[in-house]
Design a protein around this motif. Structure first.
Motif, PDB file in Angstrom:
ATOM      1  N   TYR A  35     -71.007  21.115  55.374  1.00 16.65           N
ATOM      2  CA  TYR A  35     -70.054  21.505  54.649  1.00 16.65           C
ATOM      3  C   TYR A  35     -68.330  21.617  54.597  1.00 16.65           C
ATOM      4  O   TYR A  35     -68.131  22.090  55.805  1.00 16.65           O
ATOM      5  N   TRP A  36     -67.886  21.385  54.042  1.00 18.19           N
ATOM      6  CA  TRP A  36     -66.200  22.266  53.904  1.00 18.19           C
ATOM      7  C   TRP A  36     -66.461  23.583  53.911  1.00 18.19           C
ATOM      8  O   TRP A  36     -67.252  24.112  53.381  1.00 18.19           O
TER       9      TRP A  36
ATOM     10  N   ARG B 103     -77.507  16.816  41.282  1.00 13.96           N
ATOM     11  CA  ARG B 103     -77.376  17.476  42.330  1.00 13.96           C
ATOM     12  C   ARG B 103     -78.881  17.433  43.202  1.00 13.96           C
ATOM     13  O   ARG B 103     -80.066  18.342  42.595  1.00 13.96           O
TER      14      ARG B 103
ATOM     15  N   LYS C 200     -68.639  21.349  49.590  1.00  8.70           N
ATOM     16  CA  LYS C 200     -68.875  20.215  49.171  1.00  8.70           C
ATOM     17  C   LYS C 200     -68.977  19.377  50.506  1.00  8.70           C
ATOM     18  O   LYS C 200     -68.951  20.507  51.402  1.00  8.70           O
ATOM     19  N   TYR C 201     -70.172  18.623  51.179  1.00  5.24           N
ATOM     20  CA  TYR C 201     -70.743  18.170  51.411  1.00  5.24           C
ATOM     21  C   TYR C 201     -69.553  17.366  53.042  1.00  5.24           C
ATOM     22  O   TYR C 201     -67.912  16.729  51.718  1.00  5.24           O
ATOM     23  N   ARG C 202     -68.821  18.363  53.937  1.00  2.75           N
ATOM     24  CA  ARG C 202     -68.554  17.042  55.354  1.00  2.75           C
ATOM     25  C   ARG C 202     -68.722  15.783  54.888  1.00  2.75           C
ATOM     26  O   ARG C 202     -68.220  15.341  55.821  1.00  2.75           O
TER      27      ARG C 202
ATOM     28  N   LYS D 129     -62.247  21.421  48.424  1.00  2.00           N
ATOM     29  CA  LYS D 129     -63.279  20.639  49.056  1.00  2.00           C
ATOM     30  C   LYS D 129     -64.608  21.663  49.720  1.00  2.00           C
ATOM     31  O   LYS D 129     -65.662  21.089  50.022  1.00  2.00           O
TER      32      LYS D 129
ATOM     33  N   TRP E 294     -74.424  14.498  43.884  1.00  2.00           N
ATOM     34  CA  TRP E 294     -73.053  15.798  43.470  1.00  2.00           C
ATOM     35  C   TRP E 294     -72.943  16.236  45.594  1.00  2.00           C
ATOM     36  O   TRP E 294     -74.044  16.428  45.763  1.00  2.00           O
ATOM     37  N   GLY E 295     -71.203  15.812  45.128  1.00  2.00           N
ATOM     38  CA  GLY E 295     -71.366  16.487  46.830  1.00  2.00           C
ATOM     39  C   GLY E 295     -70.669  15.447  47.678  1.00  2.00           C
ATOM     40  O   GLY E 295     -69.903  15.804  48.875  1.00  2.00           O
ATOM     41  N   TRP E 296     -71.581  14.358  47.975  1.00  2.00           N
ATOM     42  CA  TRP E 296     -71.389  13.113  48.284  1.00  2.00           C
ATOM     43  C   TRP E 296     -71.994  12.329  47.641  1.00  2.00           C
ATOM     44  O   TRP E 296     -72.040  11.339  47.412  1.00  2.00           O
ATOM     45  N   THR E 297     -70.522  11.738  46.958  1.00  2.00           N
ATOM     46  CA  THR E 297     -70.346  10.951  46.102  1.00  2.00           C
ATOM     47  C   THR E 297     -70.767   9.153  46.231  1.00  2.00           C
ATOM     48  O   THR E 297     -70.342   8.286  45.594  1.00  2.00           O
TER      49      THR E 297
END
Length: 365
Positions: free
Chosen positions: A74-75, A62, A87-89, A84, A110-113
């Motif tokens: 973000y979602w 992260r 996490k990043y949208r 989701k 993290w969040g944007w794999t």
């Protein structure tokens, strides 16, 4: 049947689901320089010689720096994807905080794999080896945009949220709204916020309502609240549509919307009254096309089944109906002017057609 592909296999390739597949030269560098950060799963590729592996980054860190990145979204719970949330949208111009990386040399964020991060010394080693298929983008150092640009982007995102939050609930009052919008591959043009969007609304008795979703956007150049052109277009049909995205009603709506977006004189007329228009008849159903290869429409027809407009935070928006005319009806309107238009409206209402657009019908003139 055999399939053959010309050319030399790349050293680094993204397969289905963006799974990285690498050749032995990359594998050797990674296992030497970052043995604890990667897992290599041997695979065989038909018709290709050599040693291939799926690359798995075993560390998830992260470390994305939201403030330094160009754009981060973000979602949220209201997006309807609870798995989701948080996490990043969306992500552009990503920057990471190196102090949070530790000794990792290969990892996912993290969040944007979708991002696969490698250290600079590994990047240098891969470039010295002349590996093919990989492209590197710096994710440390100064932000790619200035504070002024960042503030402008933030305001644009907030304006977009406001307009979407107002239009979406209104569309849902008209029927069942498809959650997926139709967005062309090539966007831009003369629409206020440079985004061309169409929405599909399913209504009672098998009707399909197609609407523009962006003519009432804010003006992107001004970065201030507004209702753009102050109108949206709506075309409804009760004829079955197998593939809406390839249907004649959507094609017609697109062409009319382009004319509306390009011409201020047209928009001025539509804000308060009626207007007839002709657009290209290419790829349109033959019964609608005039001898000159055009299709006529009547814009702004009142409907007892659709509201005249709706409210947005920055003002009122008119909902302009689009009704396709058969060639004889267009000829009658052009020959008789305002009286001809009024007579057509009377006959449409008398026969119960109203604002509906149809191909398979008898002309009223």
């Amino acid at each position: 049947m055999s399939v053959s592909m010309e050319g030399t296999p790349l050293d680094f390739t993204l397969a289905e689901l963006d799974i990285p597949v690498i050749q032995s030269n990359i594998a050797a560098i990674l296992t030497e320089m970052a043995p604890g950060d990667v897992q290599l799963i041997p695979v065989e590729i038909e018709s290709q010689q050599g040693s291939f592996s799926i690359l798995v980054a075993t560390r998830l860190i992260r470390c994305i720096d939201d403030n330094a990145s160009e754009e981060v979204r973000y979602w949220k719970p209201e997006d309807g994807r609870p798995e989701k949330v948080g996490k990043y949208r969306a992500m552009s111009g990503m920057r990471i905080d190196p102090t949070k990386v530790g000794d990792a040399k290969v990892f996912r964020t993290w969040g944007w794999t979708v991002a696969l991060i490698v250290s600079e010394d590994i990047k240098d080693a891969l470039e010295r080896a002349g590996i093919t298929g990989a492209r590197f983008t710096e994710v440390t150092g100064p932000s790619p945009i200035s504070p002024k640009e960042r503030e402008r982007n933030r305001r644009l995102i907030e304006l977009r949220k406001q307009t979407d939050a107002a239009r979406g609930p209104f569309w849902r009052t008209l029927g069942r709204l498809d959650e997926e919008a139709i967005i062309p591959i090539v966007v831009g043009g003369a629409w206020p916020a440079r985004r061309q969007v169409w929405r599909i609304i399913h209504r009672a008795e098998g009707r399909t309502l197609l609407v523009t979703d962006g003519l009432s956007d804010f003006f992107v150049d001004r970065v201030e609240p507004s209702v753009g052109f102050g109108l949206e277009l709506a075309l409804e049909t009760d004829e079955p549509l197998k593939d809406v995205e390839k249907s004649w009603p959507l094609l017609l709506l697109e062409r009319v919307a382009d004319e509306v977006a390009e011409h201020e004189r047209v928009r001025e007329r539509l804000r308060t009254g009626f207007l007839s228009m002709e657009v290209s008849g290419k790829d349109m159903p033959e019964p609608l096309v005039t001898r000159e290869g055009r299709v006529g429409v009547l814009l702004g027809m009142e409907s007892s089944e659709l509201p005249r407009g709706f409210a947005m935070p920055a003002g009122e928006v008119r909902l302009v109906t689009v009704k396709v005319l058969l060639p004889t009806e267009l000829g009658y309107l052009l020959a008789h002017g305002k009286n001809g238009r009024d007579e057509l409206l009377r006959r449409f209402d008398e026969e119960g057609q109203g604002h509906l657009s149809r191909v398979l019908r008898a002309p009223v003139a």
